[in-house]
Design a protein around this motif. Structure first.
Motif, PDB file in Angstrom:
ATOM      1  N   ARG A   4       0.772  -1.180  -0.178  1.00 46.33           N
ATOM      2  CA  ARG A   4       0.055   0.143  -0.118  1.00 46.33           C
ATOM      3  C   ARG A   4       0.843   1.252   0.055  1.00 46.33           C
ATOM      4  O   ARG A   4       1.712   1.569   0.878  1.00 46.33           O
ATOM      5  CB  ARG A   4      -1.085   0.109   1.346  1.00 46.33           C
ATOM      6  CG  ARG A   4      -1.948  -0.907   1.182  1.00 46.33           C
ATOM      7  CD  ARG A   4      -3.367  -0.614   0.423  1.00 46.33           C
ATOM      8  NE  ARG A   4      -3.760   0.541   0.721  1.00 46.33           N
ATOM      9  CZ  ARG A   4      -4.903   0.782   1.799  1.00 46.33           C
ATOM     10  NH1 ARG A   4      -5.455  -0.096   2.208  1.00 46.33           N
ATOM     11  NH2 ARG A   4      -5.113   1.943   2.078  1.00 46.33           N
ATOM     12  N   ARG A   5       0.354   2.264  -0.847  1.00 45.19           N
ATOM     13  CA  ARG A   5       1.382   3.228  -0.966  1.00 45.19           C
ATOM     14  C   ARG A   5       1.098   4.257   0.311  1.00 45.19           C
ATOM     15  O   ARG A   5       1.962   5.204   0.437  1.00 45.19           O
ATOM     16  CB  ARG A   5       0.931   4.075  -2.354  1.00 45.19           C
ATOM     17  CG  ARG A   5       1.554   3.704  -3.461  1.00 45.19           C
ATOM     18  CD  ARG A   5       1.432   4.072  -4.749  1.00 45.19           C
ATOM     19  NE  ARG A   5      -0.138   4.454  -4.967  1.00 45.19           N
ATOM     20  CZ  ARG A   5      -0.715   5.227  -5.806  1.00 45.19           C
ATOM     21  NH1 ARG A   5      -0.017   6.115  -6.508  1.00 45.19           N
ATOM     22  NH2 ARG A   5      -2.125   5.059  -5.901  1.00 45.19           N
ATOM     23  N   ASN A 101      -5.172 -12.277  -7.691  1.00 45.61           N
ATOM     24  CA  ASN A 101      -5.999 -13.372  -6.747  1.00 45.61           C
ATOM     25  C   ASN A 101      -7.215 -12.167  -6.267  1.00 45.61           C
ATOM     26  O   ASN A 101      -8.241 -12.822  -6.082  1.00 45.61           O
ATOM     27  CB  ASN A 101      -5.048 -13.802  -5.563  1.00 45.61           C
ATOM     28  CG  ASN A 101      -4.213 -14.714  -6.130  1.00 45.61           C
ATOM     29  OD1 ASN A 101      -4.154 -15.157  -7.124  1.00 45.61           O
ATOM     30  ND2 ASN A 101      -3.049 -15.002  -5.280  1.00 45.61           N
ATOM     31  N   ALA A 102      -6.830 -11.215  -5.762  1.00 43.97           N
ATOM     32  CA  ALA A 102      -7.950 -10.270  -5.103  1.00 43.97           C
ATOM     33  C   ALA A 102      -7.752  -8.923  -5.487  1.00 43.97           C
ATOM     34  O   ALA A 102      -6.363  -8.482  -5.723  1.00 43.97           O
ATOM     35  CB  ALA A 102      -7.709 -10.290  -3.609  1.00 43.97           C
ATOM     36  N   VAL A 103      -8.636  -7.983  -5.638  1.00 42.13           N
ATOM     37  CA  VAL A 103      -8.504  -6.787  -6.340  1.00 42.13           C
ATOM     38  C   VAL A 103      -8.578  -5.634  -4.849  1.00 42.13           C
ATOM     39  O   VAL A 103      -9.379  -5.502  -4.358  1.00 42.13           O
ATOM     40  CB  VAL A 103      -9.742  -6.311  -7.091  1.00 42.13           C
ATOM     41  CG1 VAL A 103      -9.516  -4.946  -7.398  1.00 42.13           C
ATOM     42  CG2 VAL A 103      -9.855  -7.295  -8.252  1.00 42.13           C
ATOM     43  N   CYS A 104      -7.123  -5.505  -4.761  1.00 40.20           N
ATOM     44  CA  CYS A 104      -6.897  -4.514  -3.552  1.00 40.20           C
ATOM     45  C   CYS A 104      -6.207  -3.311  -3.943  1.00 40.20           C
ATOM     46  O   CYS A 104      -5.312  -3.210  -4.715  1.00 40.20           O
ATOM     47  CB  CYS A 104      -5.858  -5.302  -2.635  1.00 40.20           C
ATOM     48  SG  CYS A 104      -6.678  -6.949  -2.013  1.00 40.20           S
ATOM     49  N   SER A 127      -7.792   0.616 -12.644  1.00 40.80           N
ATOM     50  CA  SER A 127      -7.959   1.549 -11.431  1.00 40.80           C
ATOM     51  C   SER A 127      -6.909   1.040 -10.717  1.00 40.80           C
ATOM     52  O   SER A 127      -6.237   1.602  -9.803  1.00 40.80           O
ATOM     53  CB  SER A 127      -8.999   1.588 -10.592  1.00 40.80           C
ATOM     54  OG  SER A 127      -9.653   0.212 -10.459  1.00 40.80           O
ATOM     55  N   ILE A 128      -6.404  -0.219 -10.277  1.00 38.83           N
ATOM     56  CA  ILE A 128      -5.383  -0.870  -9.395  1.00 38.83           C
ATOM     57  C   ILE A 128      -4.148   0.068  -9.704  1.00 38.83           C
ATOM     58  O   ILE A 128      -3.333   0.291  -8.817  1.00 38.83           O
ATOM     59  CB  ILE A 128      -5.201  -2.323  -9.292  1.00 38.83           C
ATOM     60  CG1 ILE A 128      -6.681  -2.906  -8.965  1.00 38.83           C
ATOM     61  CG2 ILE A 128      -4.078  -2.758  -8.444  1.00 38.83           C
ATOM     62  CD1 ILE A 128      -6.684  -4.250  -9.239  1.00 38.83           C
ATOM     63  N   LEU A 129      -3.759  -0.139 -11.086  1.00 38.75           N
ATOM     64  CA  LEU A 129      -2.507   0.480 -11.311  1.00 38.75           C
ATOM     65  C   LEU A 129      -2.282   2.225 -11.508  1.00 38.75           C
ATOM     66  O   LEU A 129      -1.137   2.723 -11.571  1.00 38.75           O
ATOM     67  CB  LEU A 129      -2.033   0.030 -12.439  1.00 38.75           C
ATOM     68  CG  LEU A 129      -1.498  -1.603 -12.666  1.00 38.75           C
ATOM     69  CD1 LEU A 129      -2.590  -2.503 -12.483  1.00 38.75           C
ATOM     70  CD2 LEU A 129      -0.537  -1.803 -13.334  1.00 38.75           C
ATOM     71  N   PHE A 138       0.580  -1.681 -20.170  1.00 37.26           N
ATOM     72  CA  PHE A 138      -0.259  -2.825 -19.932  1.00 37.26           C
ATOM     73  C   PHE A 138      -1.841  -2.603 -20.539  1.00 37.26           C
ATOM     74  O   PHE A 138      -2.006  -1.522 -21.264  1.00 37.26           O
ATOM     75  CB  PHE A 138      -0.522  -3.054 -18.473  1.00 37.26           C
ATOM     76  CG  PHE A 138      -1.250  -1.953 -17.775  1.00 37.26           C
ATOM     77  CD1 PHE A 138      -2.716  -2.037 -17.564  1.00 37.26           C
ATOM     78  CD2 PHE A 138      -0.574  -0.759 -17.255  1.00 37.26           C
ATOM     79  CE1 PHE A 138      -3.421  -1.085 -16.995  1.00 37.26           C
ATOM     80  CE2 PHE A 138      -1.233   0.192 -16.593  1.00 37.26           C
ATOM     81  CZ  PHE A 138      -2.706   0.194 -16.390  1.00 37.26           C
ATOM     82  N   ILE A 139      -2.292  -3.842 -20.529  1.00 37.69           N
ATOM     83  CA  ILE A 139      -3.906  -3.710 -20.931  1.00 37.69           C
ATOM     84  C   ILE A 139      -4.691  -4.222 -20.114  1.00 37.69           C
ATOM     85  O   ILE A 139      -4.340  -4.906 -19.168  1.00 37.69           O
ATOM     86  CB  ILE A 139      -4.097  -4.909 -22.268  1.00 37.69           C
ATOM     87  CG1 ILE A 139      -3.138  -4.157 -23.746  1.00 37.69           C
ATOM     88  CG2 ILE A 139      -5.549  -4.875 -22.536  1.00 37.69           C
ATOM     89  CD1 ILE A 139      -3.154  -5.302 -24.562  1.00 37.69           C
ATOM     90  N   ALA A 140      -5.900  -3.430 -19.758  1.00 38.76           N
ATOM     91  CA  ALA A 140      -6.902  -3.698 -18.660  1.00 38.76           C
ATOM     92  C   ALA A 140      -8.043  -4.502 -19.345  1.00 38.76           C
ATOM     93  O   ALA A 140      -8.753  -3.697 -20.180  1.00 38.76           O
ATOM     94  CB  ALA A 140      -7.105  -2.428 -18.002  1.00 38.76           C
ATOM     95  N   ALA A 141      -8.497  -5.571 -18.667  1.00 38.70           N
ATOM     96  CA  ALA A 141      -9.612  -6.546 -18.990  1.00 38.70           C
ATOM     97  C   ALA A 141     -10.808  -5.376 -18.872  1.00 38.70           C
ATOM     98  O   ALA A 141     -11.741  -5.536 -19.661  1.00 38.70           O
ATOM     99  CB  ALA A 141      -9.524  -7.693 -18.326  1.00 38.70           C
ATOM    100  N   ASP A 142     -10.809  -4.360 -17.944  1.00 40.78           N
ATOM    101  CA  ASP A 142     -11.883  -3.590 -17.480  1.00 40.78           C
ATOM    102  C   ASP A 142     -12.243  -2.362 -18.763  1.00 40.78           C
ATOM    103  O   ASP A 142     -13.252  -1.773 -18.659  1.00 40.78           O
ATOM    104  CB  ASP A 142     -12.306  -3.360 -16.213  1.00 40.78           C
ATOM    105  CG  ASP A 142     -11.040  -2.276 -15.863  1.00 40.78           C
ATOM    106  OD1 ASP A 142     -10.111  -2.158 -16.074  1.00 40.78           O
ATOM    107  OD2 ASP A 142     -11.398  -1.799 -14.800  1.00 40.78           O
ATOM    108  N   ASP A 143     -11.192  -2.371 -19.625  1.00 37.83           N
ATOM    109  CA  ASP A 143     -11.520  -1.409 -20.564  1.00 37.83           C
ATOM    110  C   ASP A 143     -12.295  -1.871 -21.852  1.00 37.83           C
ATOM    111  O   ASP A 143     -12.649  -1.199 -22.522  1.00 37.83           O
ATOM    112  CB  ASP A 143      -9.900  -1.065 -20.986  1.00 37.83           C
ATOM    113  CG  ASP A 143      -9.209  -0.214 -20.263  1.00 37.83           C
ATOM    114  OD1 ASP A 143      -9.648   0.119 -19.146  1.00 37.83           O
ATOM    115  OD2 ASP A 143      -7.996   0.024 -20.658  1.00 37.83           O
TER     116      ASP A 143
END
Length: 166
Positions: A4-5, A101-104, A127-129, A138-143
């Motif tokens: 976590r940042r 494994n989990a979206v955190c 959004s995670i990145l 990268f490519i994001a699946a949710d796009d």
């Protein structure tokens, strides 16, 4: 100390660093090396998976996506085993599914960093990145509105080496 940042000490698996002009030439890929690596690629997508049921439900997304493109899966949850080195496997593929494994918040899986071996990572959620990794890496699946739309885009990019290099 965590990924976590906002933790006291930020300790991600890896990170990009700005060039300061004192780097050695061997720390970078030459155009010739990139072309040689790309000439070995003939398969579309791969993943290594050891957790079969996840909070992120990545296995369900992959199952839907696998209806449209061939995804090779290695690991405890995969349909493939091999004695090959991971790098030799990655060299054959255009894309690597680095689904978490989990979206955190702020969590970037160690799998993402395989991009340093000239393979494009596909992640579940952009959004995670956000604020950590620039969008073009990268490519994001949710796009994409559907798994089929993502599959079509991956196929399209793999057939256009100029686009793939971007």
């Amino acid at each position: 100390m965590s990924y976590r940042r906002d933790s006291t000490l930020w300790k991600p698996y890896d990170r990009f660093e700005k060039l300061i002009g004192q780097e050695k030439a061997e720390e970078f890929w030459t155009e010739k090396q990139i072309s040689e690596k790309l000439s070995k690629k003939s398969k579309l997508a791969v993943q290594f998976v050891s957790h079969c049921e996840t909070h992120s439900l990545r296995e369900q997304f992959i199952k839907k996506l696998d209806k449209y493109i061939n995804i090779t899966t290695f690991g405890d949850c995969g349909n493939k085993t091999t004695d090959m080195k991971e790098q030799d496997i990655l060299d054959q593929y255009y894309f690597y599914f680095a689904f978490e494994n989990a979206v955190c918040k702020d969590y970037i899986t160690e799998k993402f960093w395989r991009l340093k071996h000239l393979i494009v990572p596909v992640v579940l959620k952009r959004s995670i990145l956000k604020g950590i990794i620039e969008d073009e890496y990268f490519i994001a699946a949710d796009d994409f509105s559907t798994p089929e739309a993502l599959a079509n885009k991956l196929s399209e990019i793999s057939e256009n080496i100029t686009e793939y290099k971007k």
